[in-house]
Design a protein around this motif. Sequence first.
Motif, PDB file in Angstrom:
ATOM      1  N   ILE A   1      20.448  62.197   4.882  1.00 27.58           N
ATOM      2  CA  ILE A   1      19.697  60.948   4.903  1.00 27.58           C
ATOM      3  C   ILE A   1      19.809  60.324   6.288  1.00 27.58           C
ATOM      4  O   ILE A   1      20.901  60.242   6.855  1.00 27.58           O
ATOM      5  N   ALA A   2      18.680  59.910   6.827  1.00 28.76           N
ATOM      6  CA  ALA A   2      18.650  59.300   8.161  1.00 28.76           C
ATOM      7  C   ALA A   2      18.995  57.816   8.024  1.00 28.76           C
ATOM      8  O   ALA A   2      18.137  56.991   7.688  1.00 28.76           O
ATOM      9  N   ARG A   3      20.243  57.502   8.293  1.00 28.45           N
ATOM     10  CA  ARG A   3      20.746  56.151   8.031  1.00 28.45           C
ATOM     11  C   ARG A   3      19.952  55.076   8.762  1.00 28.45           C
ATOM     12  O   ARG A   3      19.620  54.032   8.187  1.00 28.45           O
ATOM     13  N   ASP A   4      19.655  55.301  10.029  1.00 28.69           N
ATOM     14  CA  ASP A   4      18.978  54.262  10.795  1.00 28.69           C
ATOM     15  C   ASP A   4      17.565  54.000  10.265  1.00 28.69           C
ATOM     16  O   ASP A   4      17.146  52.836  10.114  1.00 28.69           O
ATOM     17  N   LEU A   5      16.828  55.062   9.946  1.00 27.11           N
ATOM     18  CA  LEU A   5      15.483  54.889   9.401  1.00 27.11           C
ATOM     19  C   LEU A   5      15.517  54.261   8.010  1.00 27.11           C
ATOM     20  O   LEU A   5      14.655  53.455   7.660  1.00 27.11           O
ATOM     21  N   TRP A   6      16.486  54.660   7.234  1.00 25.79           N
ATOM     22  CA  TRP A   6      16.661  54.132   5.865  1.00 25.79           C
ATOM     23  C   TRP A   6      16.819  52.613   5.890  1.00 25.79           C
ATOM     24  O   TRP A   6      16.136  51.880   5.169  1.00 25.79           O
TER      25      TRP A   6
ATOM     26  N   SER B   1      16.226  50.497   8.522  1.00 22.27           N
ATOM     27  CA  SER B   1      15.131  49.776   9.180  1.00 22.27           C
ATOM     28  C   SER B   1      13.892  49.731   8.289  1.00 22.27           C
ATOM     29  O   SER B   1      13.185  48.717   8.256  1.00 22.27           O
ATOM     30  N   HIS B   2      13.637  50.791   7.541  1.00 24.82           N
ATOM     31  CA  HIS B   2      12.476  50.780   6.641  1.00 24.82           C
ATOM     32  C   HIS B   2      12.686  49.776   5.510  1.00 24.82           C
ATOM     33  O   HIS B   2      11.763  49.010   5.172  1.00 24.82           O
TER      34      HIS B   2
ATOM     35  N   LYS C   1      14.450  47.064   5.552  1.00 22.44           N
ATOM     36  CA  LYS C   1      14.301  45.707   6.083  1.00 22.44           C
ATOM     37  C   LYS C   1      12.848  45.381   6.399  1.00 22.44           C
ATOM     38  O   LYS C   1      12.391  44.246   6.191  1.00 22.44           O
ATOM     39  N   TRP C   2      12.107  46.367   6.877  1.00 14.69           N
ATOM     40  CA  TRP C   2      10.698  46.144   7.178  1.00 14.69           C
ATOM     41  C   TRP C   2       9.910  45.832   5.905  1.00 14.69           C
ATOM     42  O   TRP C   2       9.097  44.904   5.877  1.00 14.69           O
ATOM     43  N   VAL C   3      10.159  46.590   4.837  1.00 19.09           N
ATOM     44  CA  VAL C   3       9.439  46.371   3.581  1.00 19.09           C
ATOM     45  C   VAL C   3       9.744  44.978   3.024  1.00 19.09           C
ATOM     46  O   VAL C   3       8.839  44.265   2.584  1.00 19.09           O
ATOM     47  N   LEU C   4      11.001  44.584   3.077  1.00 22.44           N
ATOM     48  CA  LEU C   4      11.348  43.226   2.636  1.00 22.44           C
ATOM     49  C   LEU C   4      10.682  42.186   3.539  1.00 22.44           C
ATOM     50  O   LEU C   4      10.167  41.169   3.061  1.00 22.44           O
ATOM     51  N   GLY C   5      10.688  42.438   4.826  1.00 18.51           N
ATOM     52  CA  GLY C   5      10.066  41.516   5.764  1.00 18.51           C
ATOM     53  C   GLY C   5       8.565  41.391   5.568  1.00 18.51           C
ATOM     54  O   GLY C   5       7.976  40.352   5.883  1.00 18.51           O
ATOM     55  N   GLN C   6       7.953  42.440   5.039  1.00 22.42           N
ATOM     56  CA  GLN C   6       6.520  42.425   4.753  1.00 22.42           C
ATOM     57  C   GLN C   6       6.198  41.643   3.477  1.00 22.42           C
ATOM     58  O   GLN C   6       5.037  41.391   3.185  1.00 22.42           O
ATOM     59  N   GLY C   7       7.234  41.303   2.697  1.00 28.44           N
ATOM     60  CA  GLY C   7       6.980  40.450   1.546  1.00 28.44           C
ATOM     61  C   GLY C   7       7.390  40.986   0.189  1.00 28.44           C
ATOM     62  O   GLY C   7       7.214  40.293  -0.818  1.00 28.44           O
ATOM     63  N   ALA C   8       7.910  42.202   0.124  1.00 30.22           N
ATOM     64  CA  ALA C   8       8.352  42.713  -1.170  1.00 30.22           C
ATOM     65  C   ALA C   8       9.459  41.819  -1.725  1.00 30.22           C
ATOM     66  O   ALA C   8      10.351  41.388  -0.985  1.00 30.22           O
ATOM     67  N   HIS C   9       9.398  41.533  -3.023  1.00 27.60           N
ATOM     68  CA  HIS C   9      10.444  40.720  -3.633  1.00 27.60           C
ATOM     69  C   HIS C   9      11.769  41.484  -3.707  1.00 27.60           C
ATOM     70  O   HIS C   9      12.836  40.922  -3.455  1.00 27.60           O
ATOM     71  N   LEU C  10      11.675  42.752  -4.090  1.00 29.08           N
ATOM     72  CA  LEU C  10      12.870  43.558  -4.330  1.00 29.08           C
ATOM     73  C   LEU C  10      12.646  44.987  -3.843  1.00 29.08           C
ATOM     74  O   LEU C  10      11.507  45.429  -3.672  1.00 29.08           O
ATOM     75  N   LEU C  11      13.747  45.695  -3.651  1.00 26.87           N
ATOM     76  CA  LEU C  11      13.721  47.123  -3.342  1.00 26.87           C
ATOM     77  C   LEU C  11      14.301  47.904  -4.515  1.00 26.87           C
ATOM     78  O   LEU C  11      15.249  47.450  -5.158  1.00 26.87           O
ATOM     79  N   SER C  12      13.730  49.069  -4.771  1.00 26.82           N
ATOM     80  CA  SER C  12      14.285  49.950  -5.793  1.00 26.82           C
ATOM     81  C   SER C  12      14.579  51.312  -5.162  1.00 26.82           C
ATOM     82  O   SER C  12      13.770  52.232  -5.235  1.00 26.82           O
TER      83      SER C  12
ATOM     84  N   ALA D   1      -7.053  48.337   7.450  1.00 25.75           N
ATOM     85  CA  ALA D   1      -6.094  47.975   6.401  1.00 25.75           C
ATOM     86  C   ALA D   1      -4.692  48.479   6.709  1.00 25.75           C
ATOM     87  O   ALA D   1      -3.714  48.016   6.115  1.00 25.75           O
ATOM     88  N   ALA D   2      -4.599  49.414   7.661  1.00 24.55           N
ATOM     89  CA  ALA D   2      -3.292  49.968   8.028  1.00 24.55           C
ATOM     90  C   ALA D   2      -2.782  49.468   9.372  1.00 24.55           C
ATOM     91  O   ALA D   2      -1.759  49.953   9.870  1.00 24.55           O
ATOM     92  N   ASP D   3      -3.461  48.482   9.945  1.00 28.10           N
ATOM     93  CA  ASP D   3      -3.085  48.022  11.282  1.00 28.10           C
ATOM     94  C   ASP D   3      -1.658  47.488  11.342  1.00 28.10           C
ATOM     95  O   ASP D   3      -1.015  47.535  12.400  1.00 28.10           O
ATOM     96  N   HIS D   4      -1.148  46.946  10.242  1.00 28.95           N
ATOM     97  CA  HIS D   4       0.185  46.346  10.238  1.00 28.95           C
ATOM     98  C   HIS D   4       1.287  47.388  10.255  1.00 28.95           C
ATOM     99  O   HIS D   4       2.427  47.072  10.610  1.00 28.95           O
ATOM    100  N   ILE D   5       0.990  48.617   9.876  1.00 28.56           N
ATOM    101  CA  ILE D   5       2.033  49.648   9.762  1.00 28.56           C
ATOM    102  C   ILE D   5       2.488  50.046  11.159  1.00 28.56           C
ATOM    103  O   ILE D   5       1.691  50.400  12.023  1.00 28.56           O
ATOM    104  N   GLY D   6       3.771  49.992  11.386  1.00 29.13           N
ATOM    105  CA  GLY D   6       4.316  50.331  12.690  1.00 29.13           C
ATOM    106  C   GLY D   6       4.708  49.112  13.505  1.00 29.13           C
ATOM    107  O   GLY D   6       5.488  49.243  14.446  1.00 29.13           O
ATOM    108  N   ARG D   7       4.215  47.952  13.116  1.00 27.15           N
ATOM    109  CA  ARG D   7       4.601  46.728  13.848  1.00 27.15           C
ATOM    110  C   ARG D   7       5.980  46.292  13.386  1.00 27.15           C
ATOM    111  O   ARG D   7       6.153  45.875  12.244  1.00 27.15           O
ATOM    112  N   GLY D   8       6.938  46.391  14.261  1.00 24.43           N
ATOM    113  CA  GLY D   8       8.302  46.033  13.903  1.00 24.43           C
ATOM    114  C   GLY D   8       8.969  47.042  13.008  1.00 24.43           C
ATOM    115  O   GLY D   8      10.040  46.803  12.451  1.00 24.43           O
ATOM    116  N   HIS D   9       8.345  48.219  12.873  1.00 22.83           N
ATOM    117  CA  HIS D   9       8.904  49.243  11.994  1.00 22.83           C
ATOM    118  C   HIS D   9       9.799  50.168  12.795  1.00 22.83           C
ATOM    119  O   HIS D   9       9.826  50.157  14.017  1.00 22.83           O
ATOM    120  N   ALA D  10      10.529  51.010  12.046  1.00 19.65           N
ATOM    121  CA  ALA D  10      11.408  51.999  12.695  1.00 19.65           C
ATOM    122  C   ALA D  10      10.600  52.886  13.625  1.00 19.65           C
ATOM    123  O   ALA D  10       9.474  53.233  13.322  1.00 19.65           O
TER     124      ALA D  10
END
Length: 304
Positions: A21-26, A28-29, A31-42, A295-304
């Motif tokens: 498992i790539a710890r750094d990508l794990w 950062s991804h 945190k990015w998903v939460l930062g994008q507005g997800a309530h929770l991670l599973s 619709a995909a313009d946001h992907i990669g902004r502030g991402h790993a």
Amino acid sequence: MPRPQGTIAPILTPFENDGRIARDLWISHAKWVLGQGAHLLSPFGTTGEALSLSLDERMQALEWLVASGISPGRMTPGTGVTALPETVELSKHAVGLGCAAVMVLPSFFYTAAGDDGQARYYSELIERVANPALKMILYHIPQNSGVPVSPALTARLSAAFPETVVAYKDSAGDWNNTAAVIAAAPDVAVFPSSEAQLTKGLASGAAGCISATVNLNAAAIRALYDATIAGQDVTEADAAIRAFRKVIQDAGLIPAMKAVLAVRSGDKRWLNLRAPHENATLESGKALLTALGPAADHIGRGHA
């Protein structure tokens, strides 16, 4: 949090070229998903290739997220495997860290066990974890597991363990089953198959969505959830998130999303999937980004 609700991301699991498992990508991804507005991670759902990971890997990777500063109260990790002792171990670990809930598959492979066998499995799991902090999301994905979590079983478990069995994730894509669970177990928070059923679900008493594509489109899905709850006209937003979902789903959810992230982040480790899956390709990621357009313009902004 007795009843989970909102938009929940079963996050992707990135791998190093040697399969770890790539710890750094794990981190950062997540945190990015939460930062994008997800309530929770599973973590460790189907999208996270959970059943290709060892118990030790799952527990260590969960600890990495907590150590990185992500609140365990915002996580509902998957802990279900076929062997009850291992499901107990993963569930105890998650509850011990303070996770909001655990998402648990039925015990699969023995497909003839039926509701009585699955009721025994879930009951013994709850009794062995023996922690009042345990909150459980039942995970229904019979097209993969071969074993359903029926409306009747959900009602039975909700009645027996009302403070523990708090939610139901329906990944079958059959609205009739979703509606039947909502009717049979009114105290259980029900999550329909994906954001494609989010507005219909919310109107029918569902709690939100636990969906693979929250990995890439969390902001739009969260906005749709919020606007629907507020009673706004969401016709255009609903159509847009459905179109986004269809592009990714038609290409194969896990490799498609990893391919998109590999292109946008510039990190080719995102192309790695664990056997038996085949790795993703940059070519597919580029084609998908073309299909998604703005619709995909946001992907990669502030991402790993």
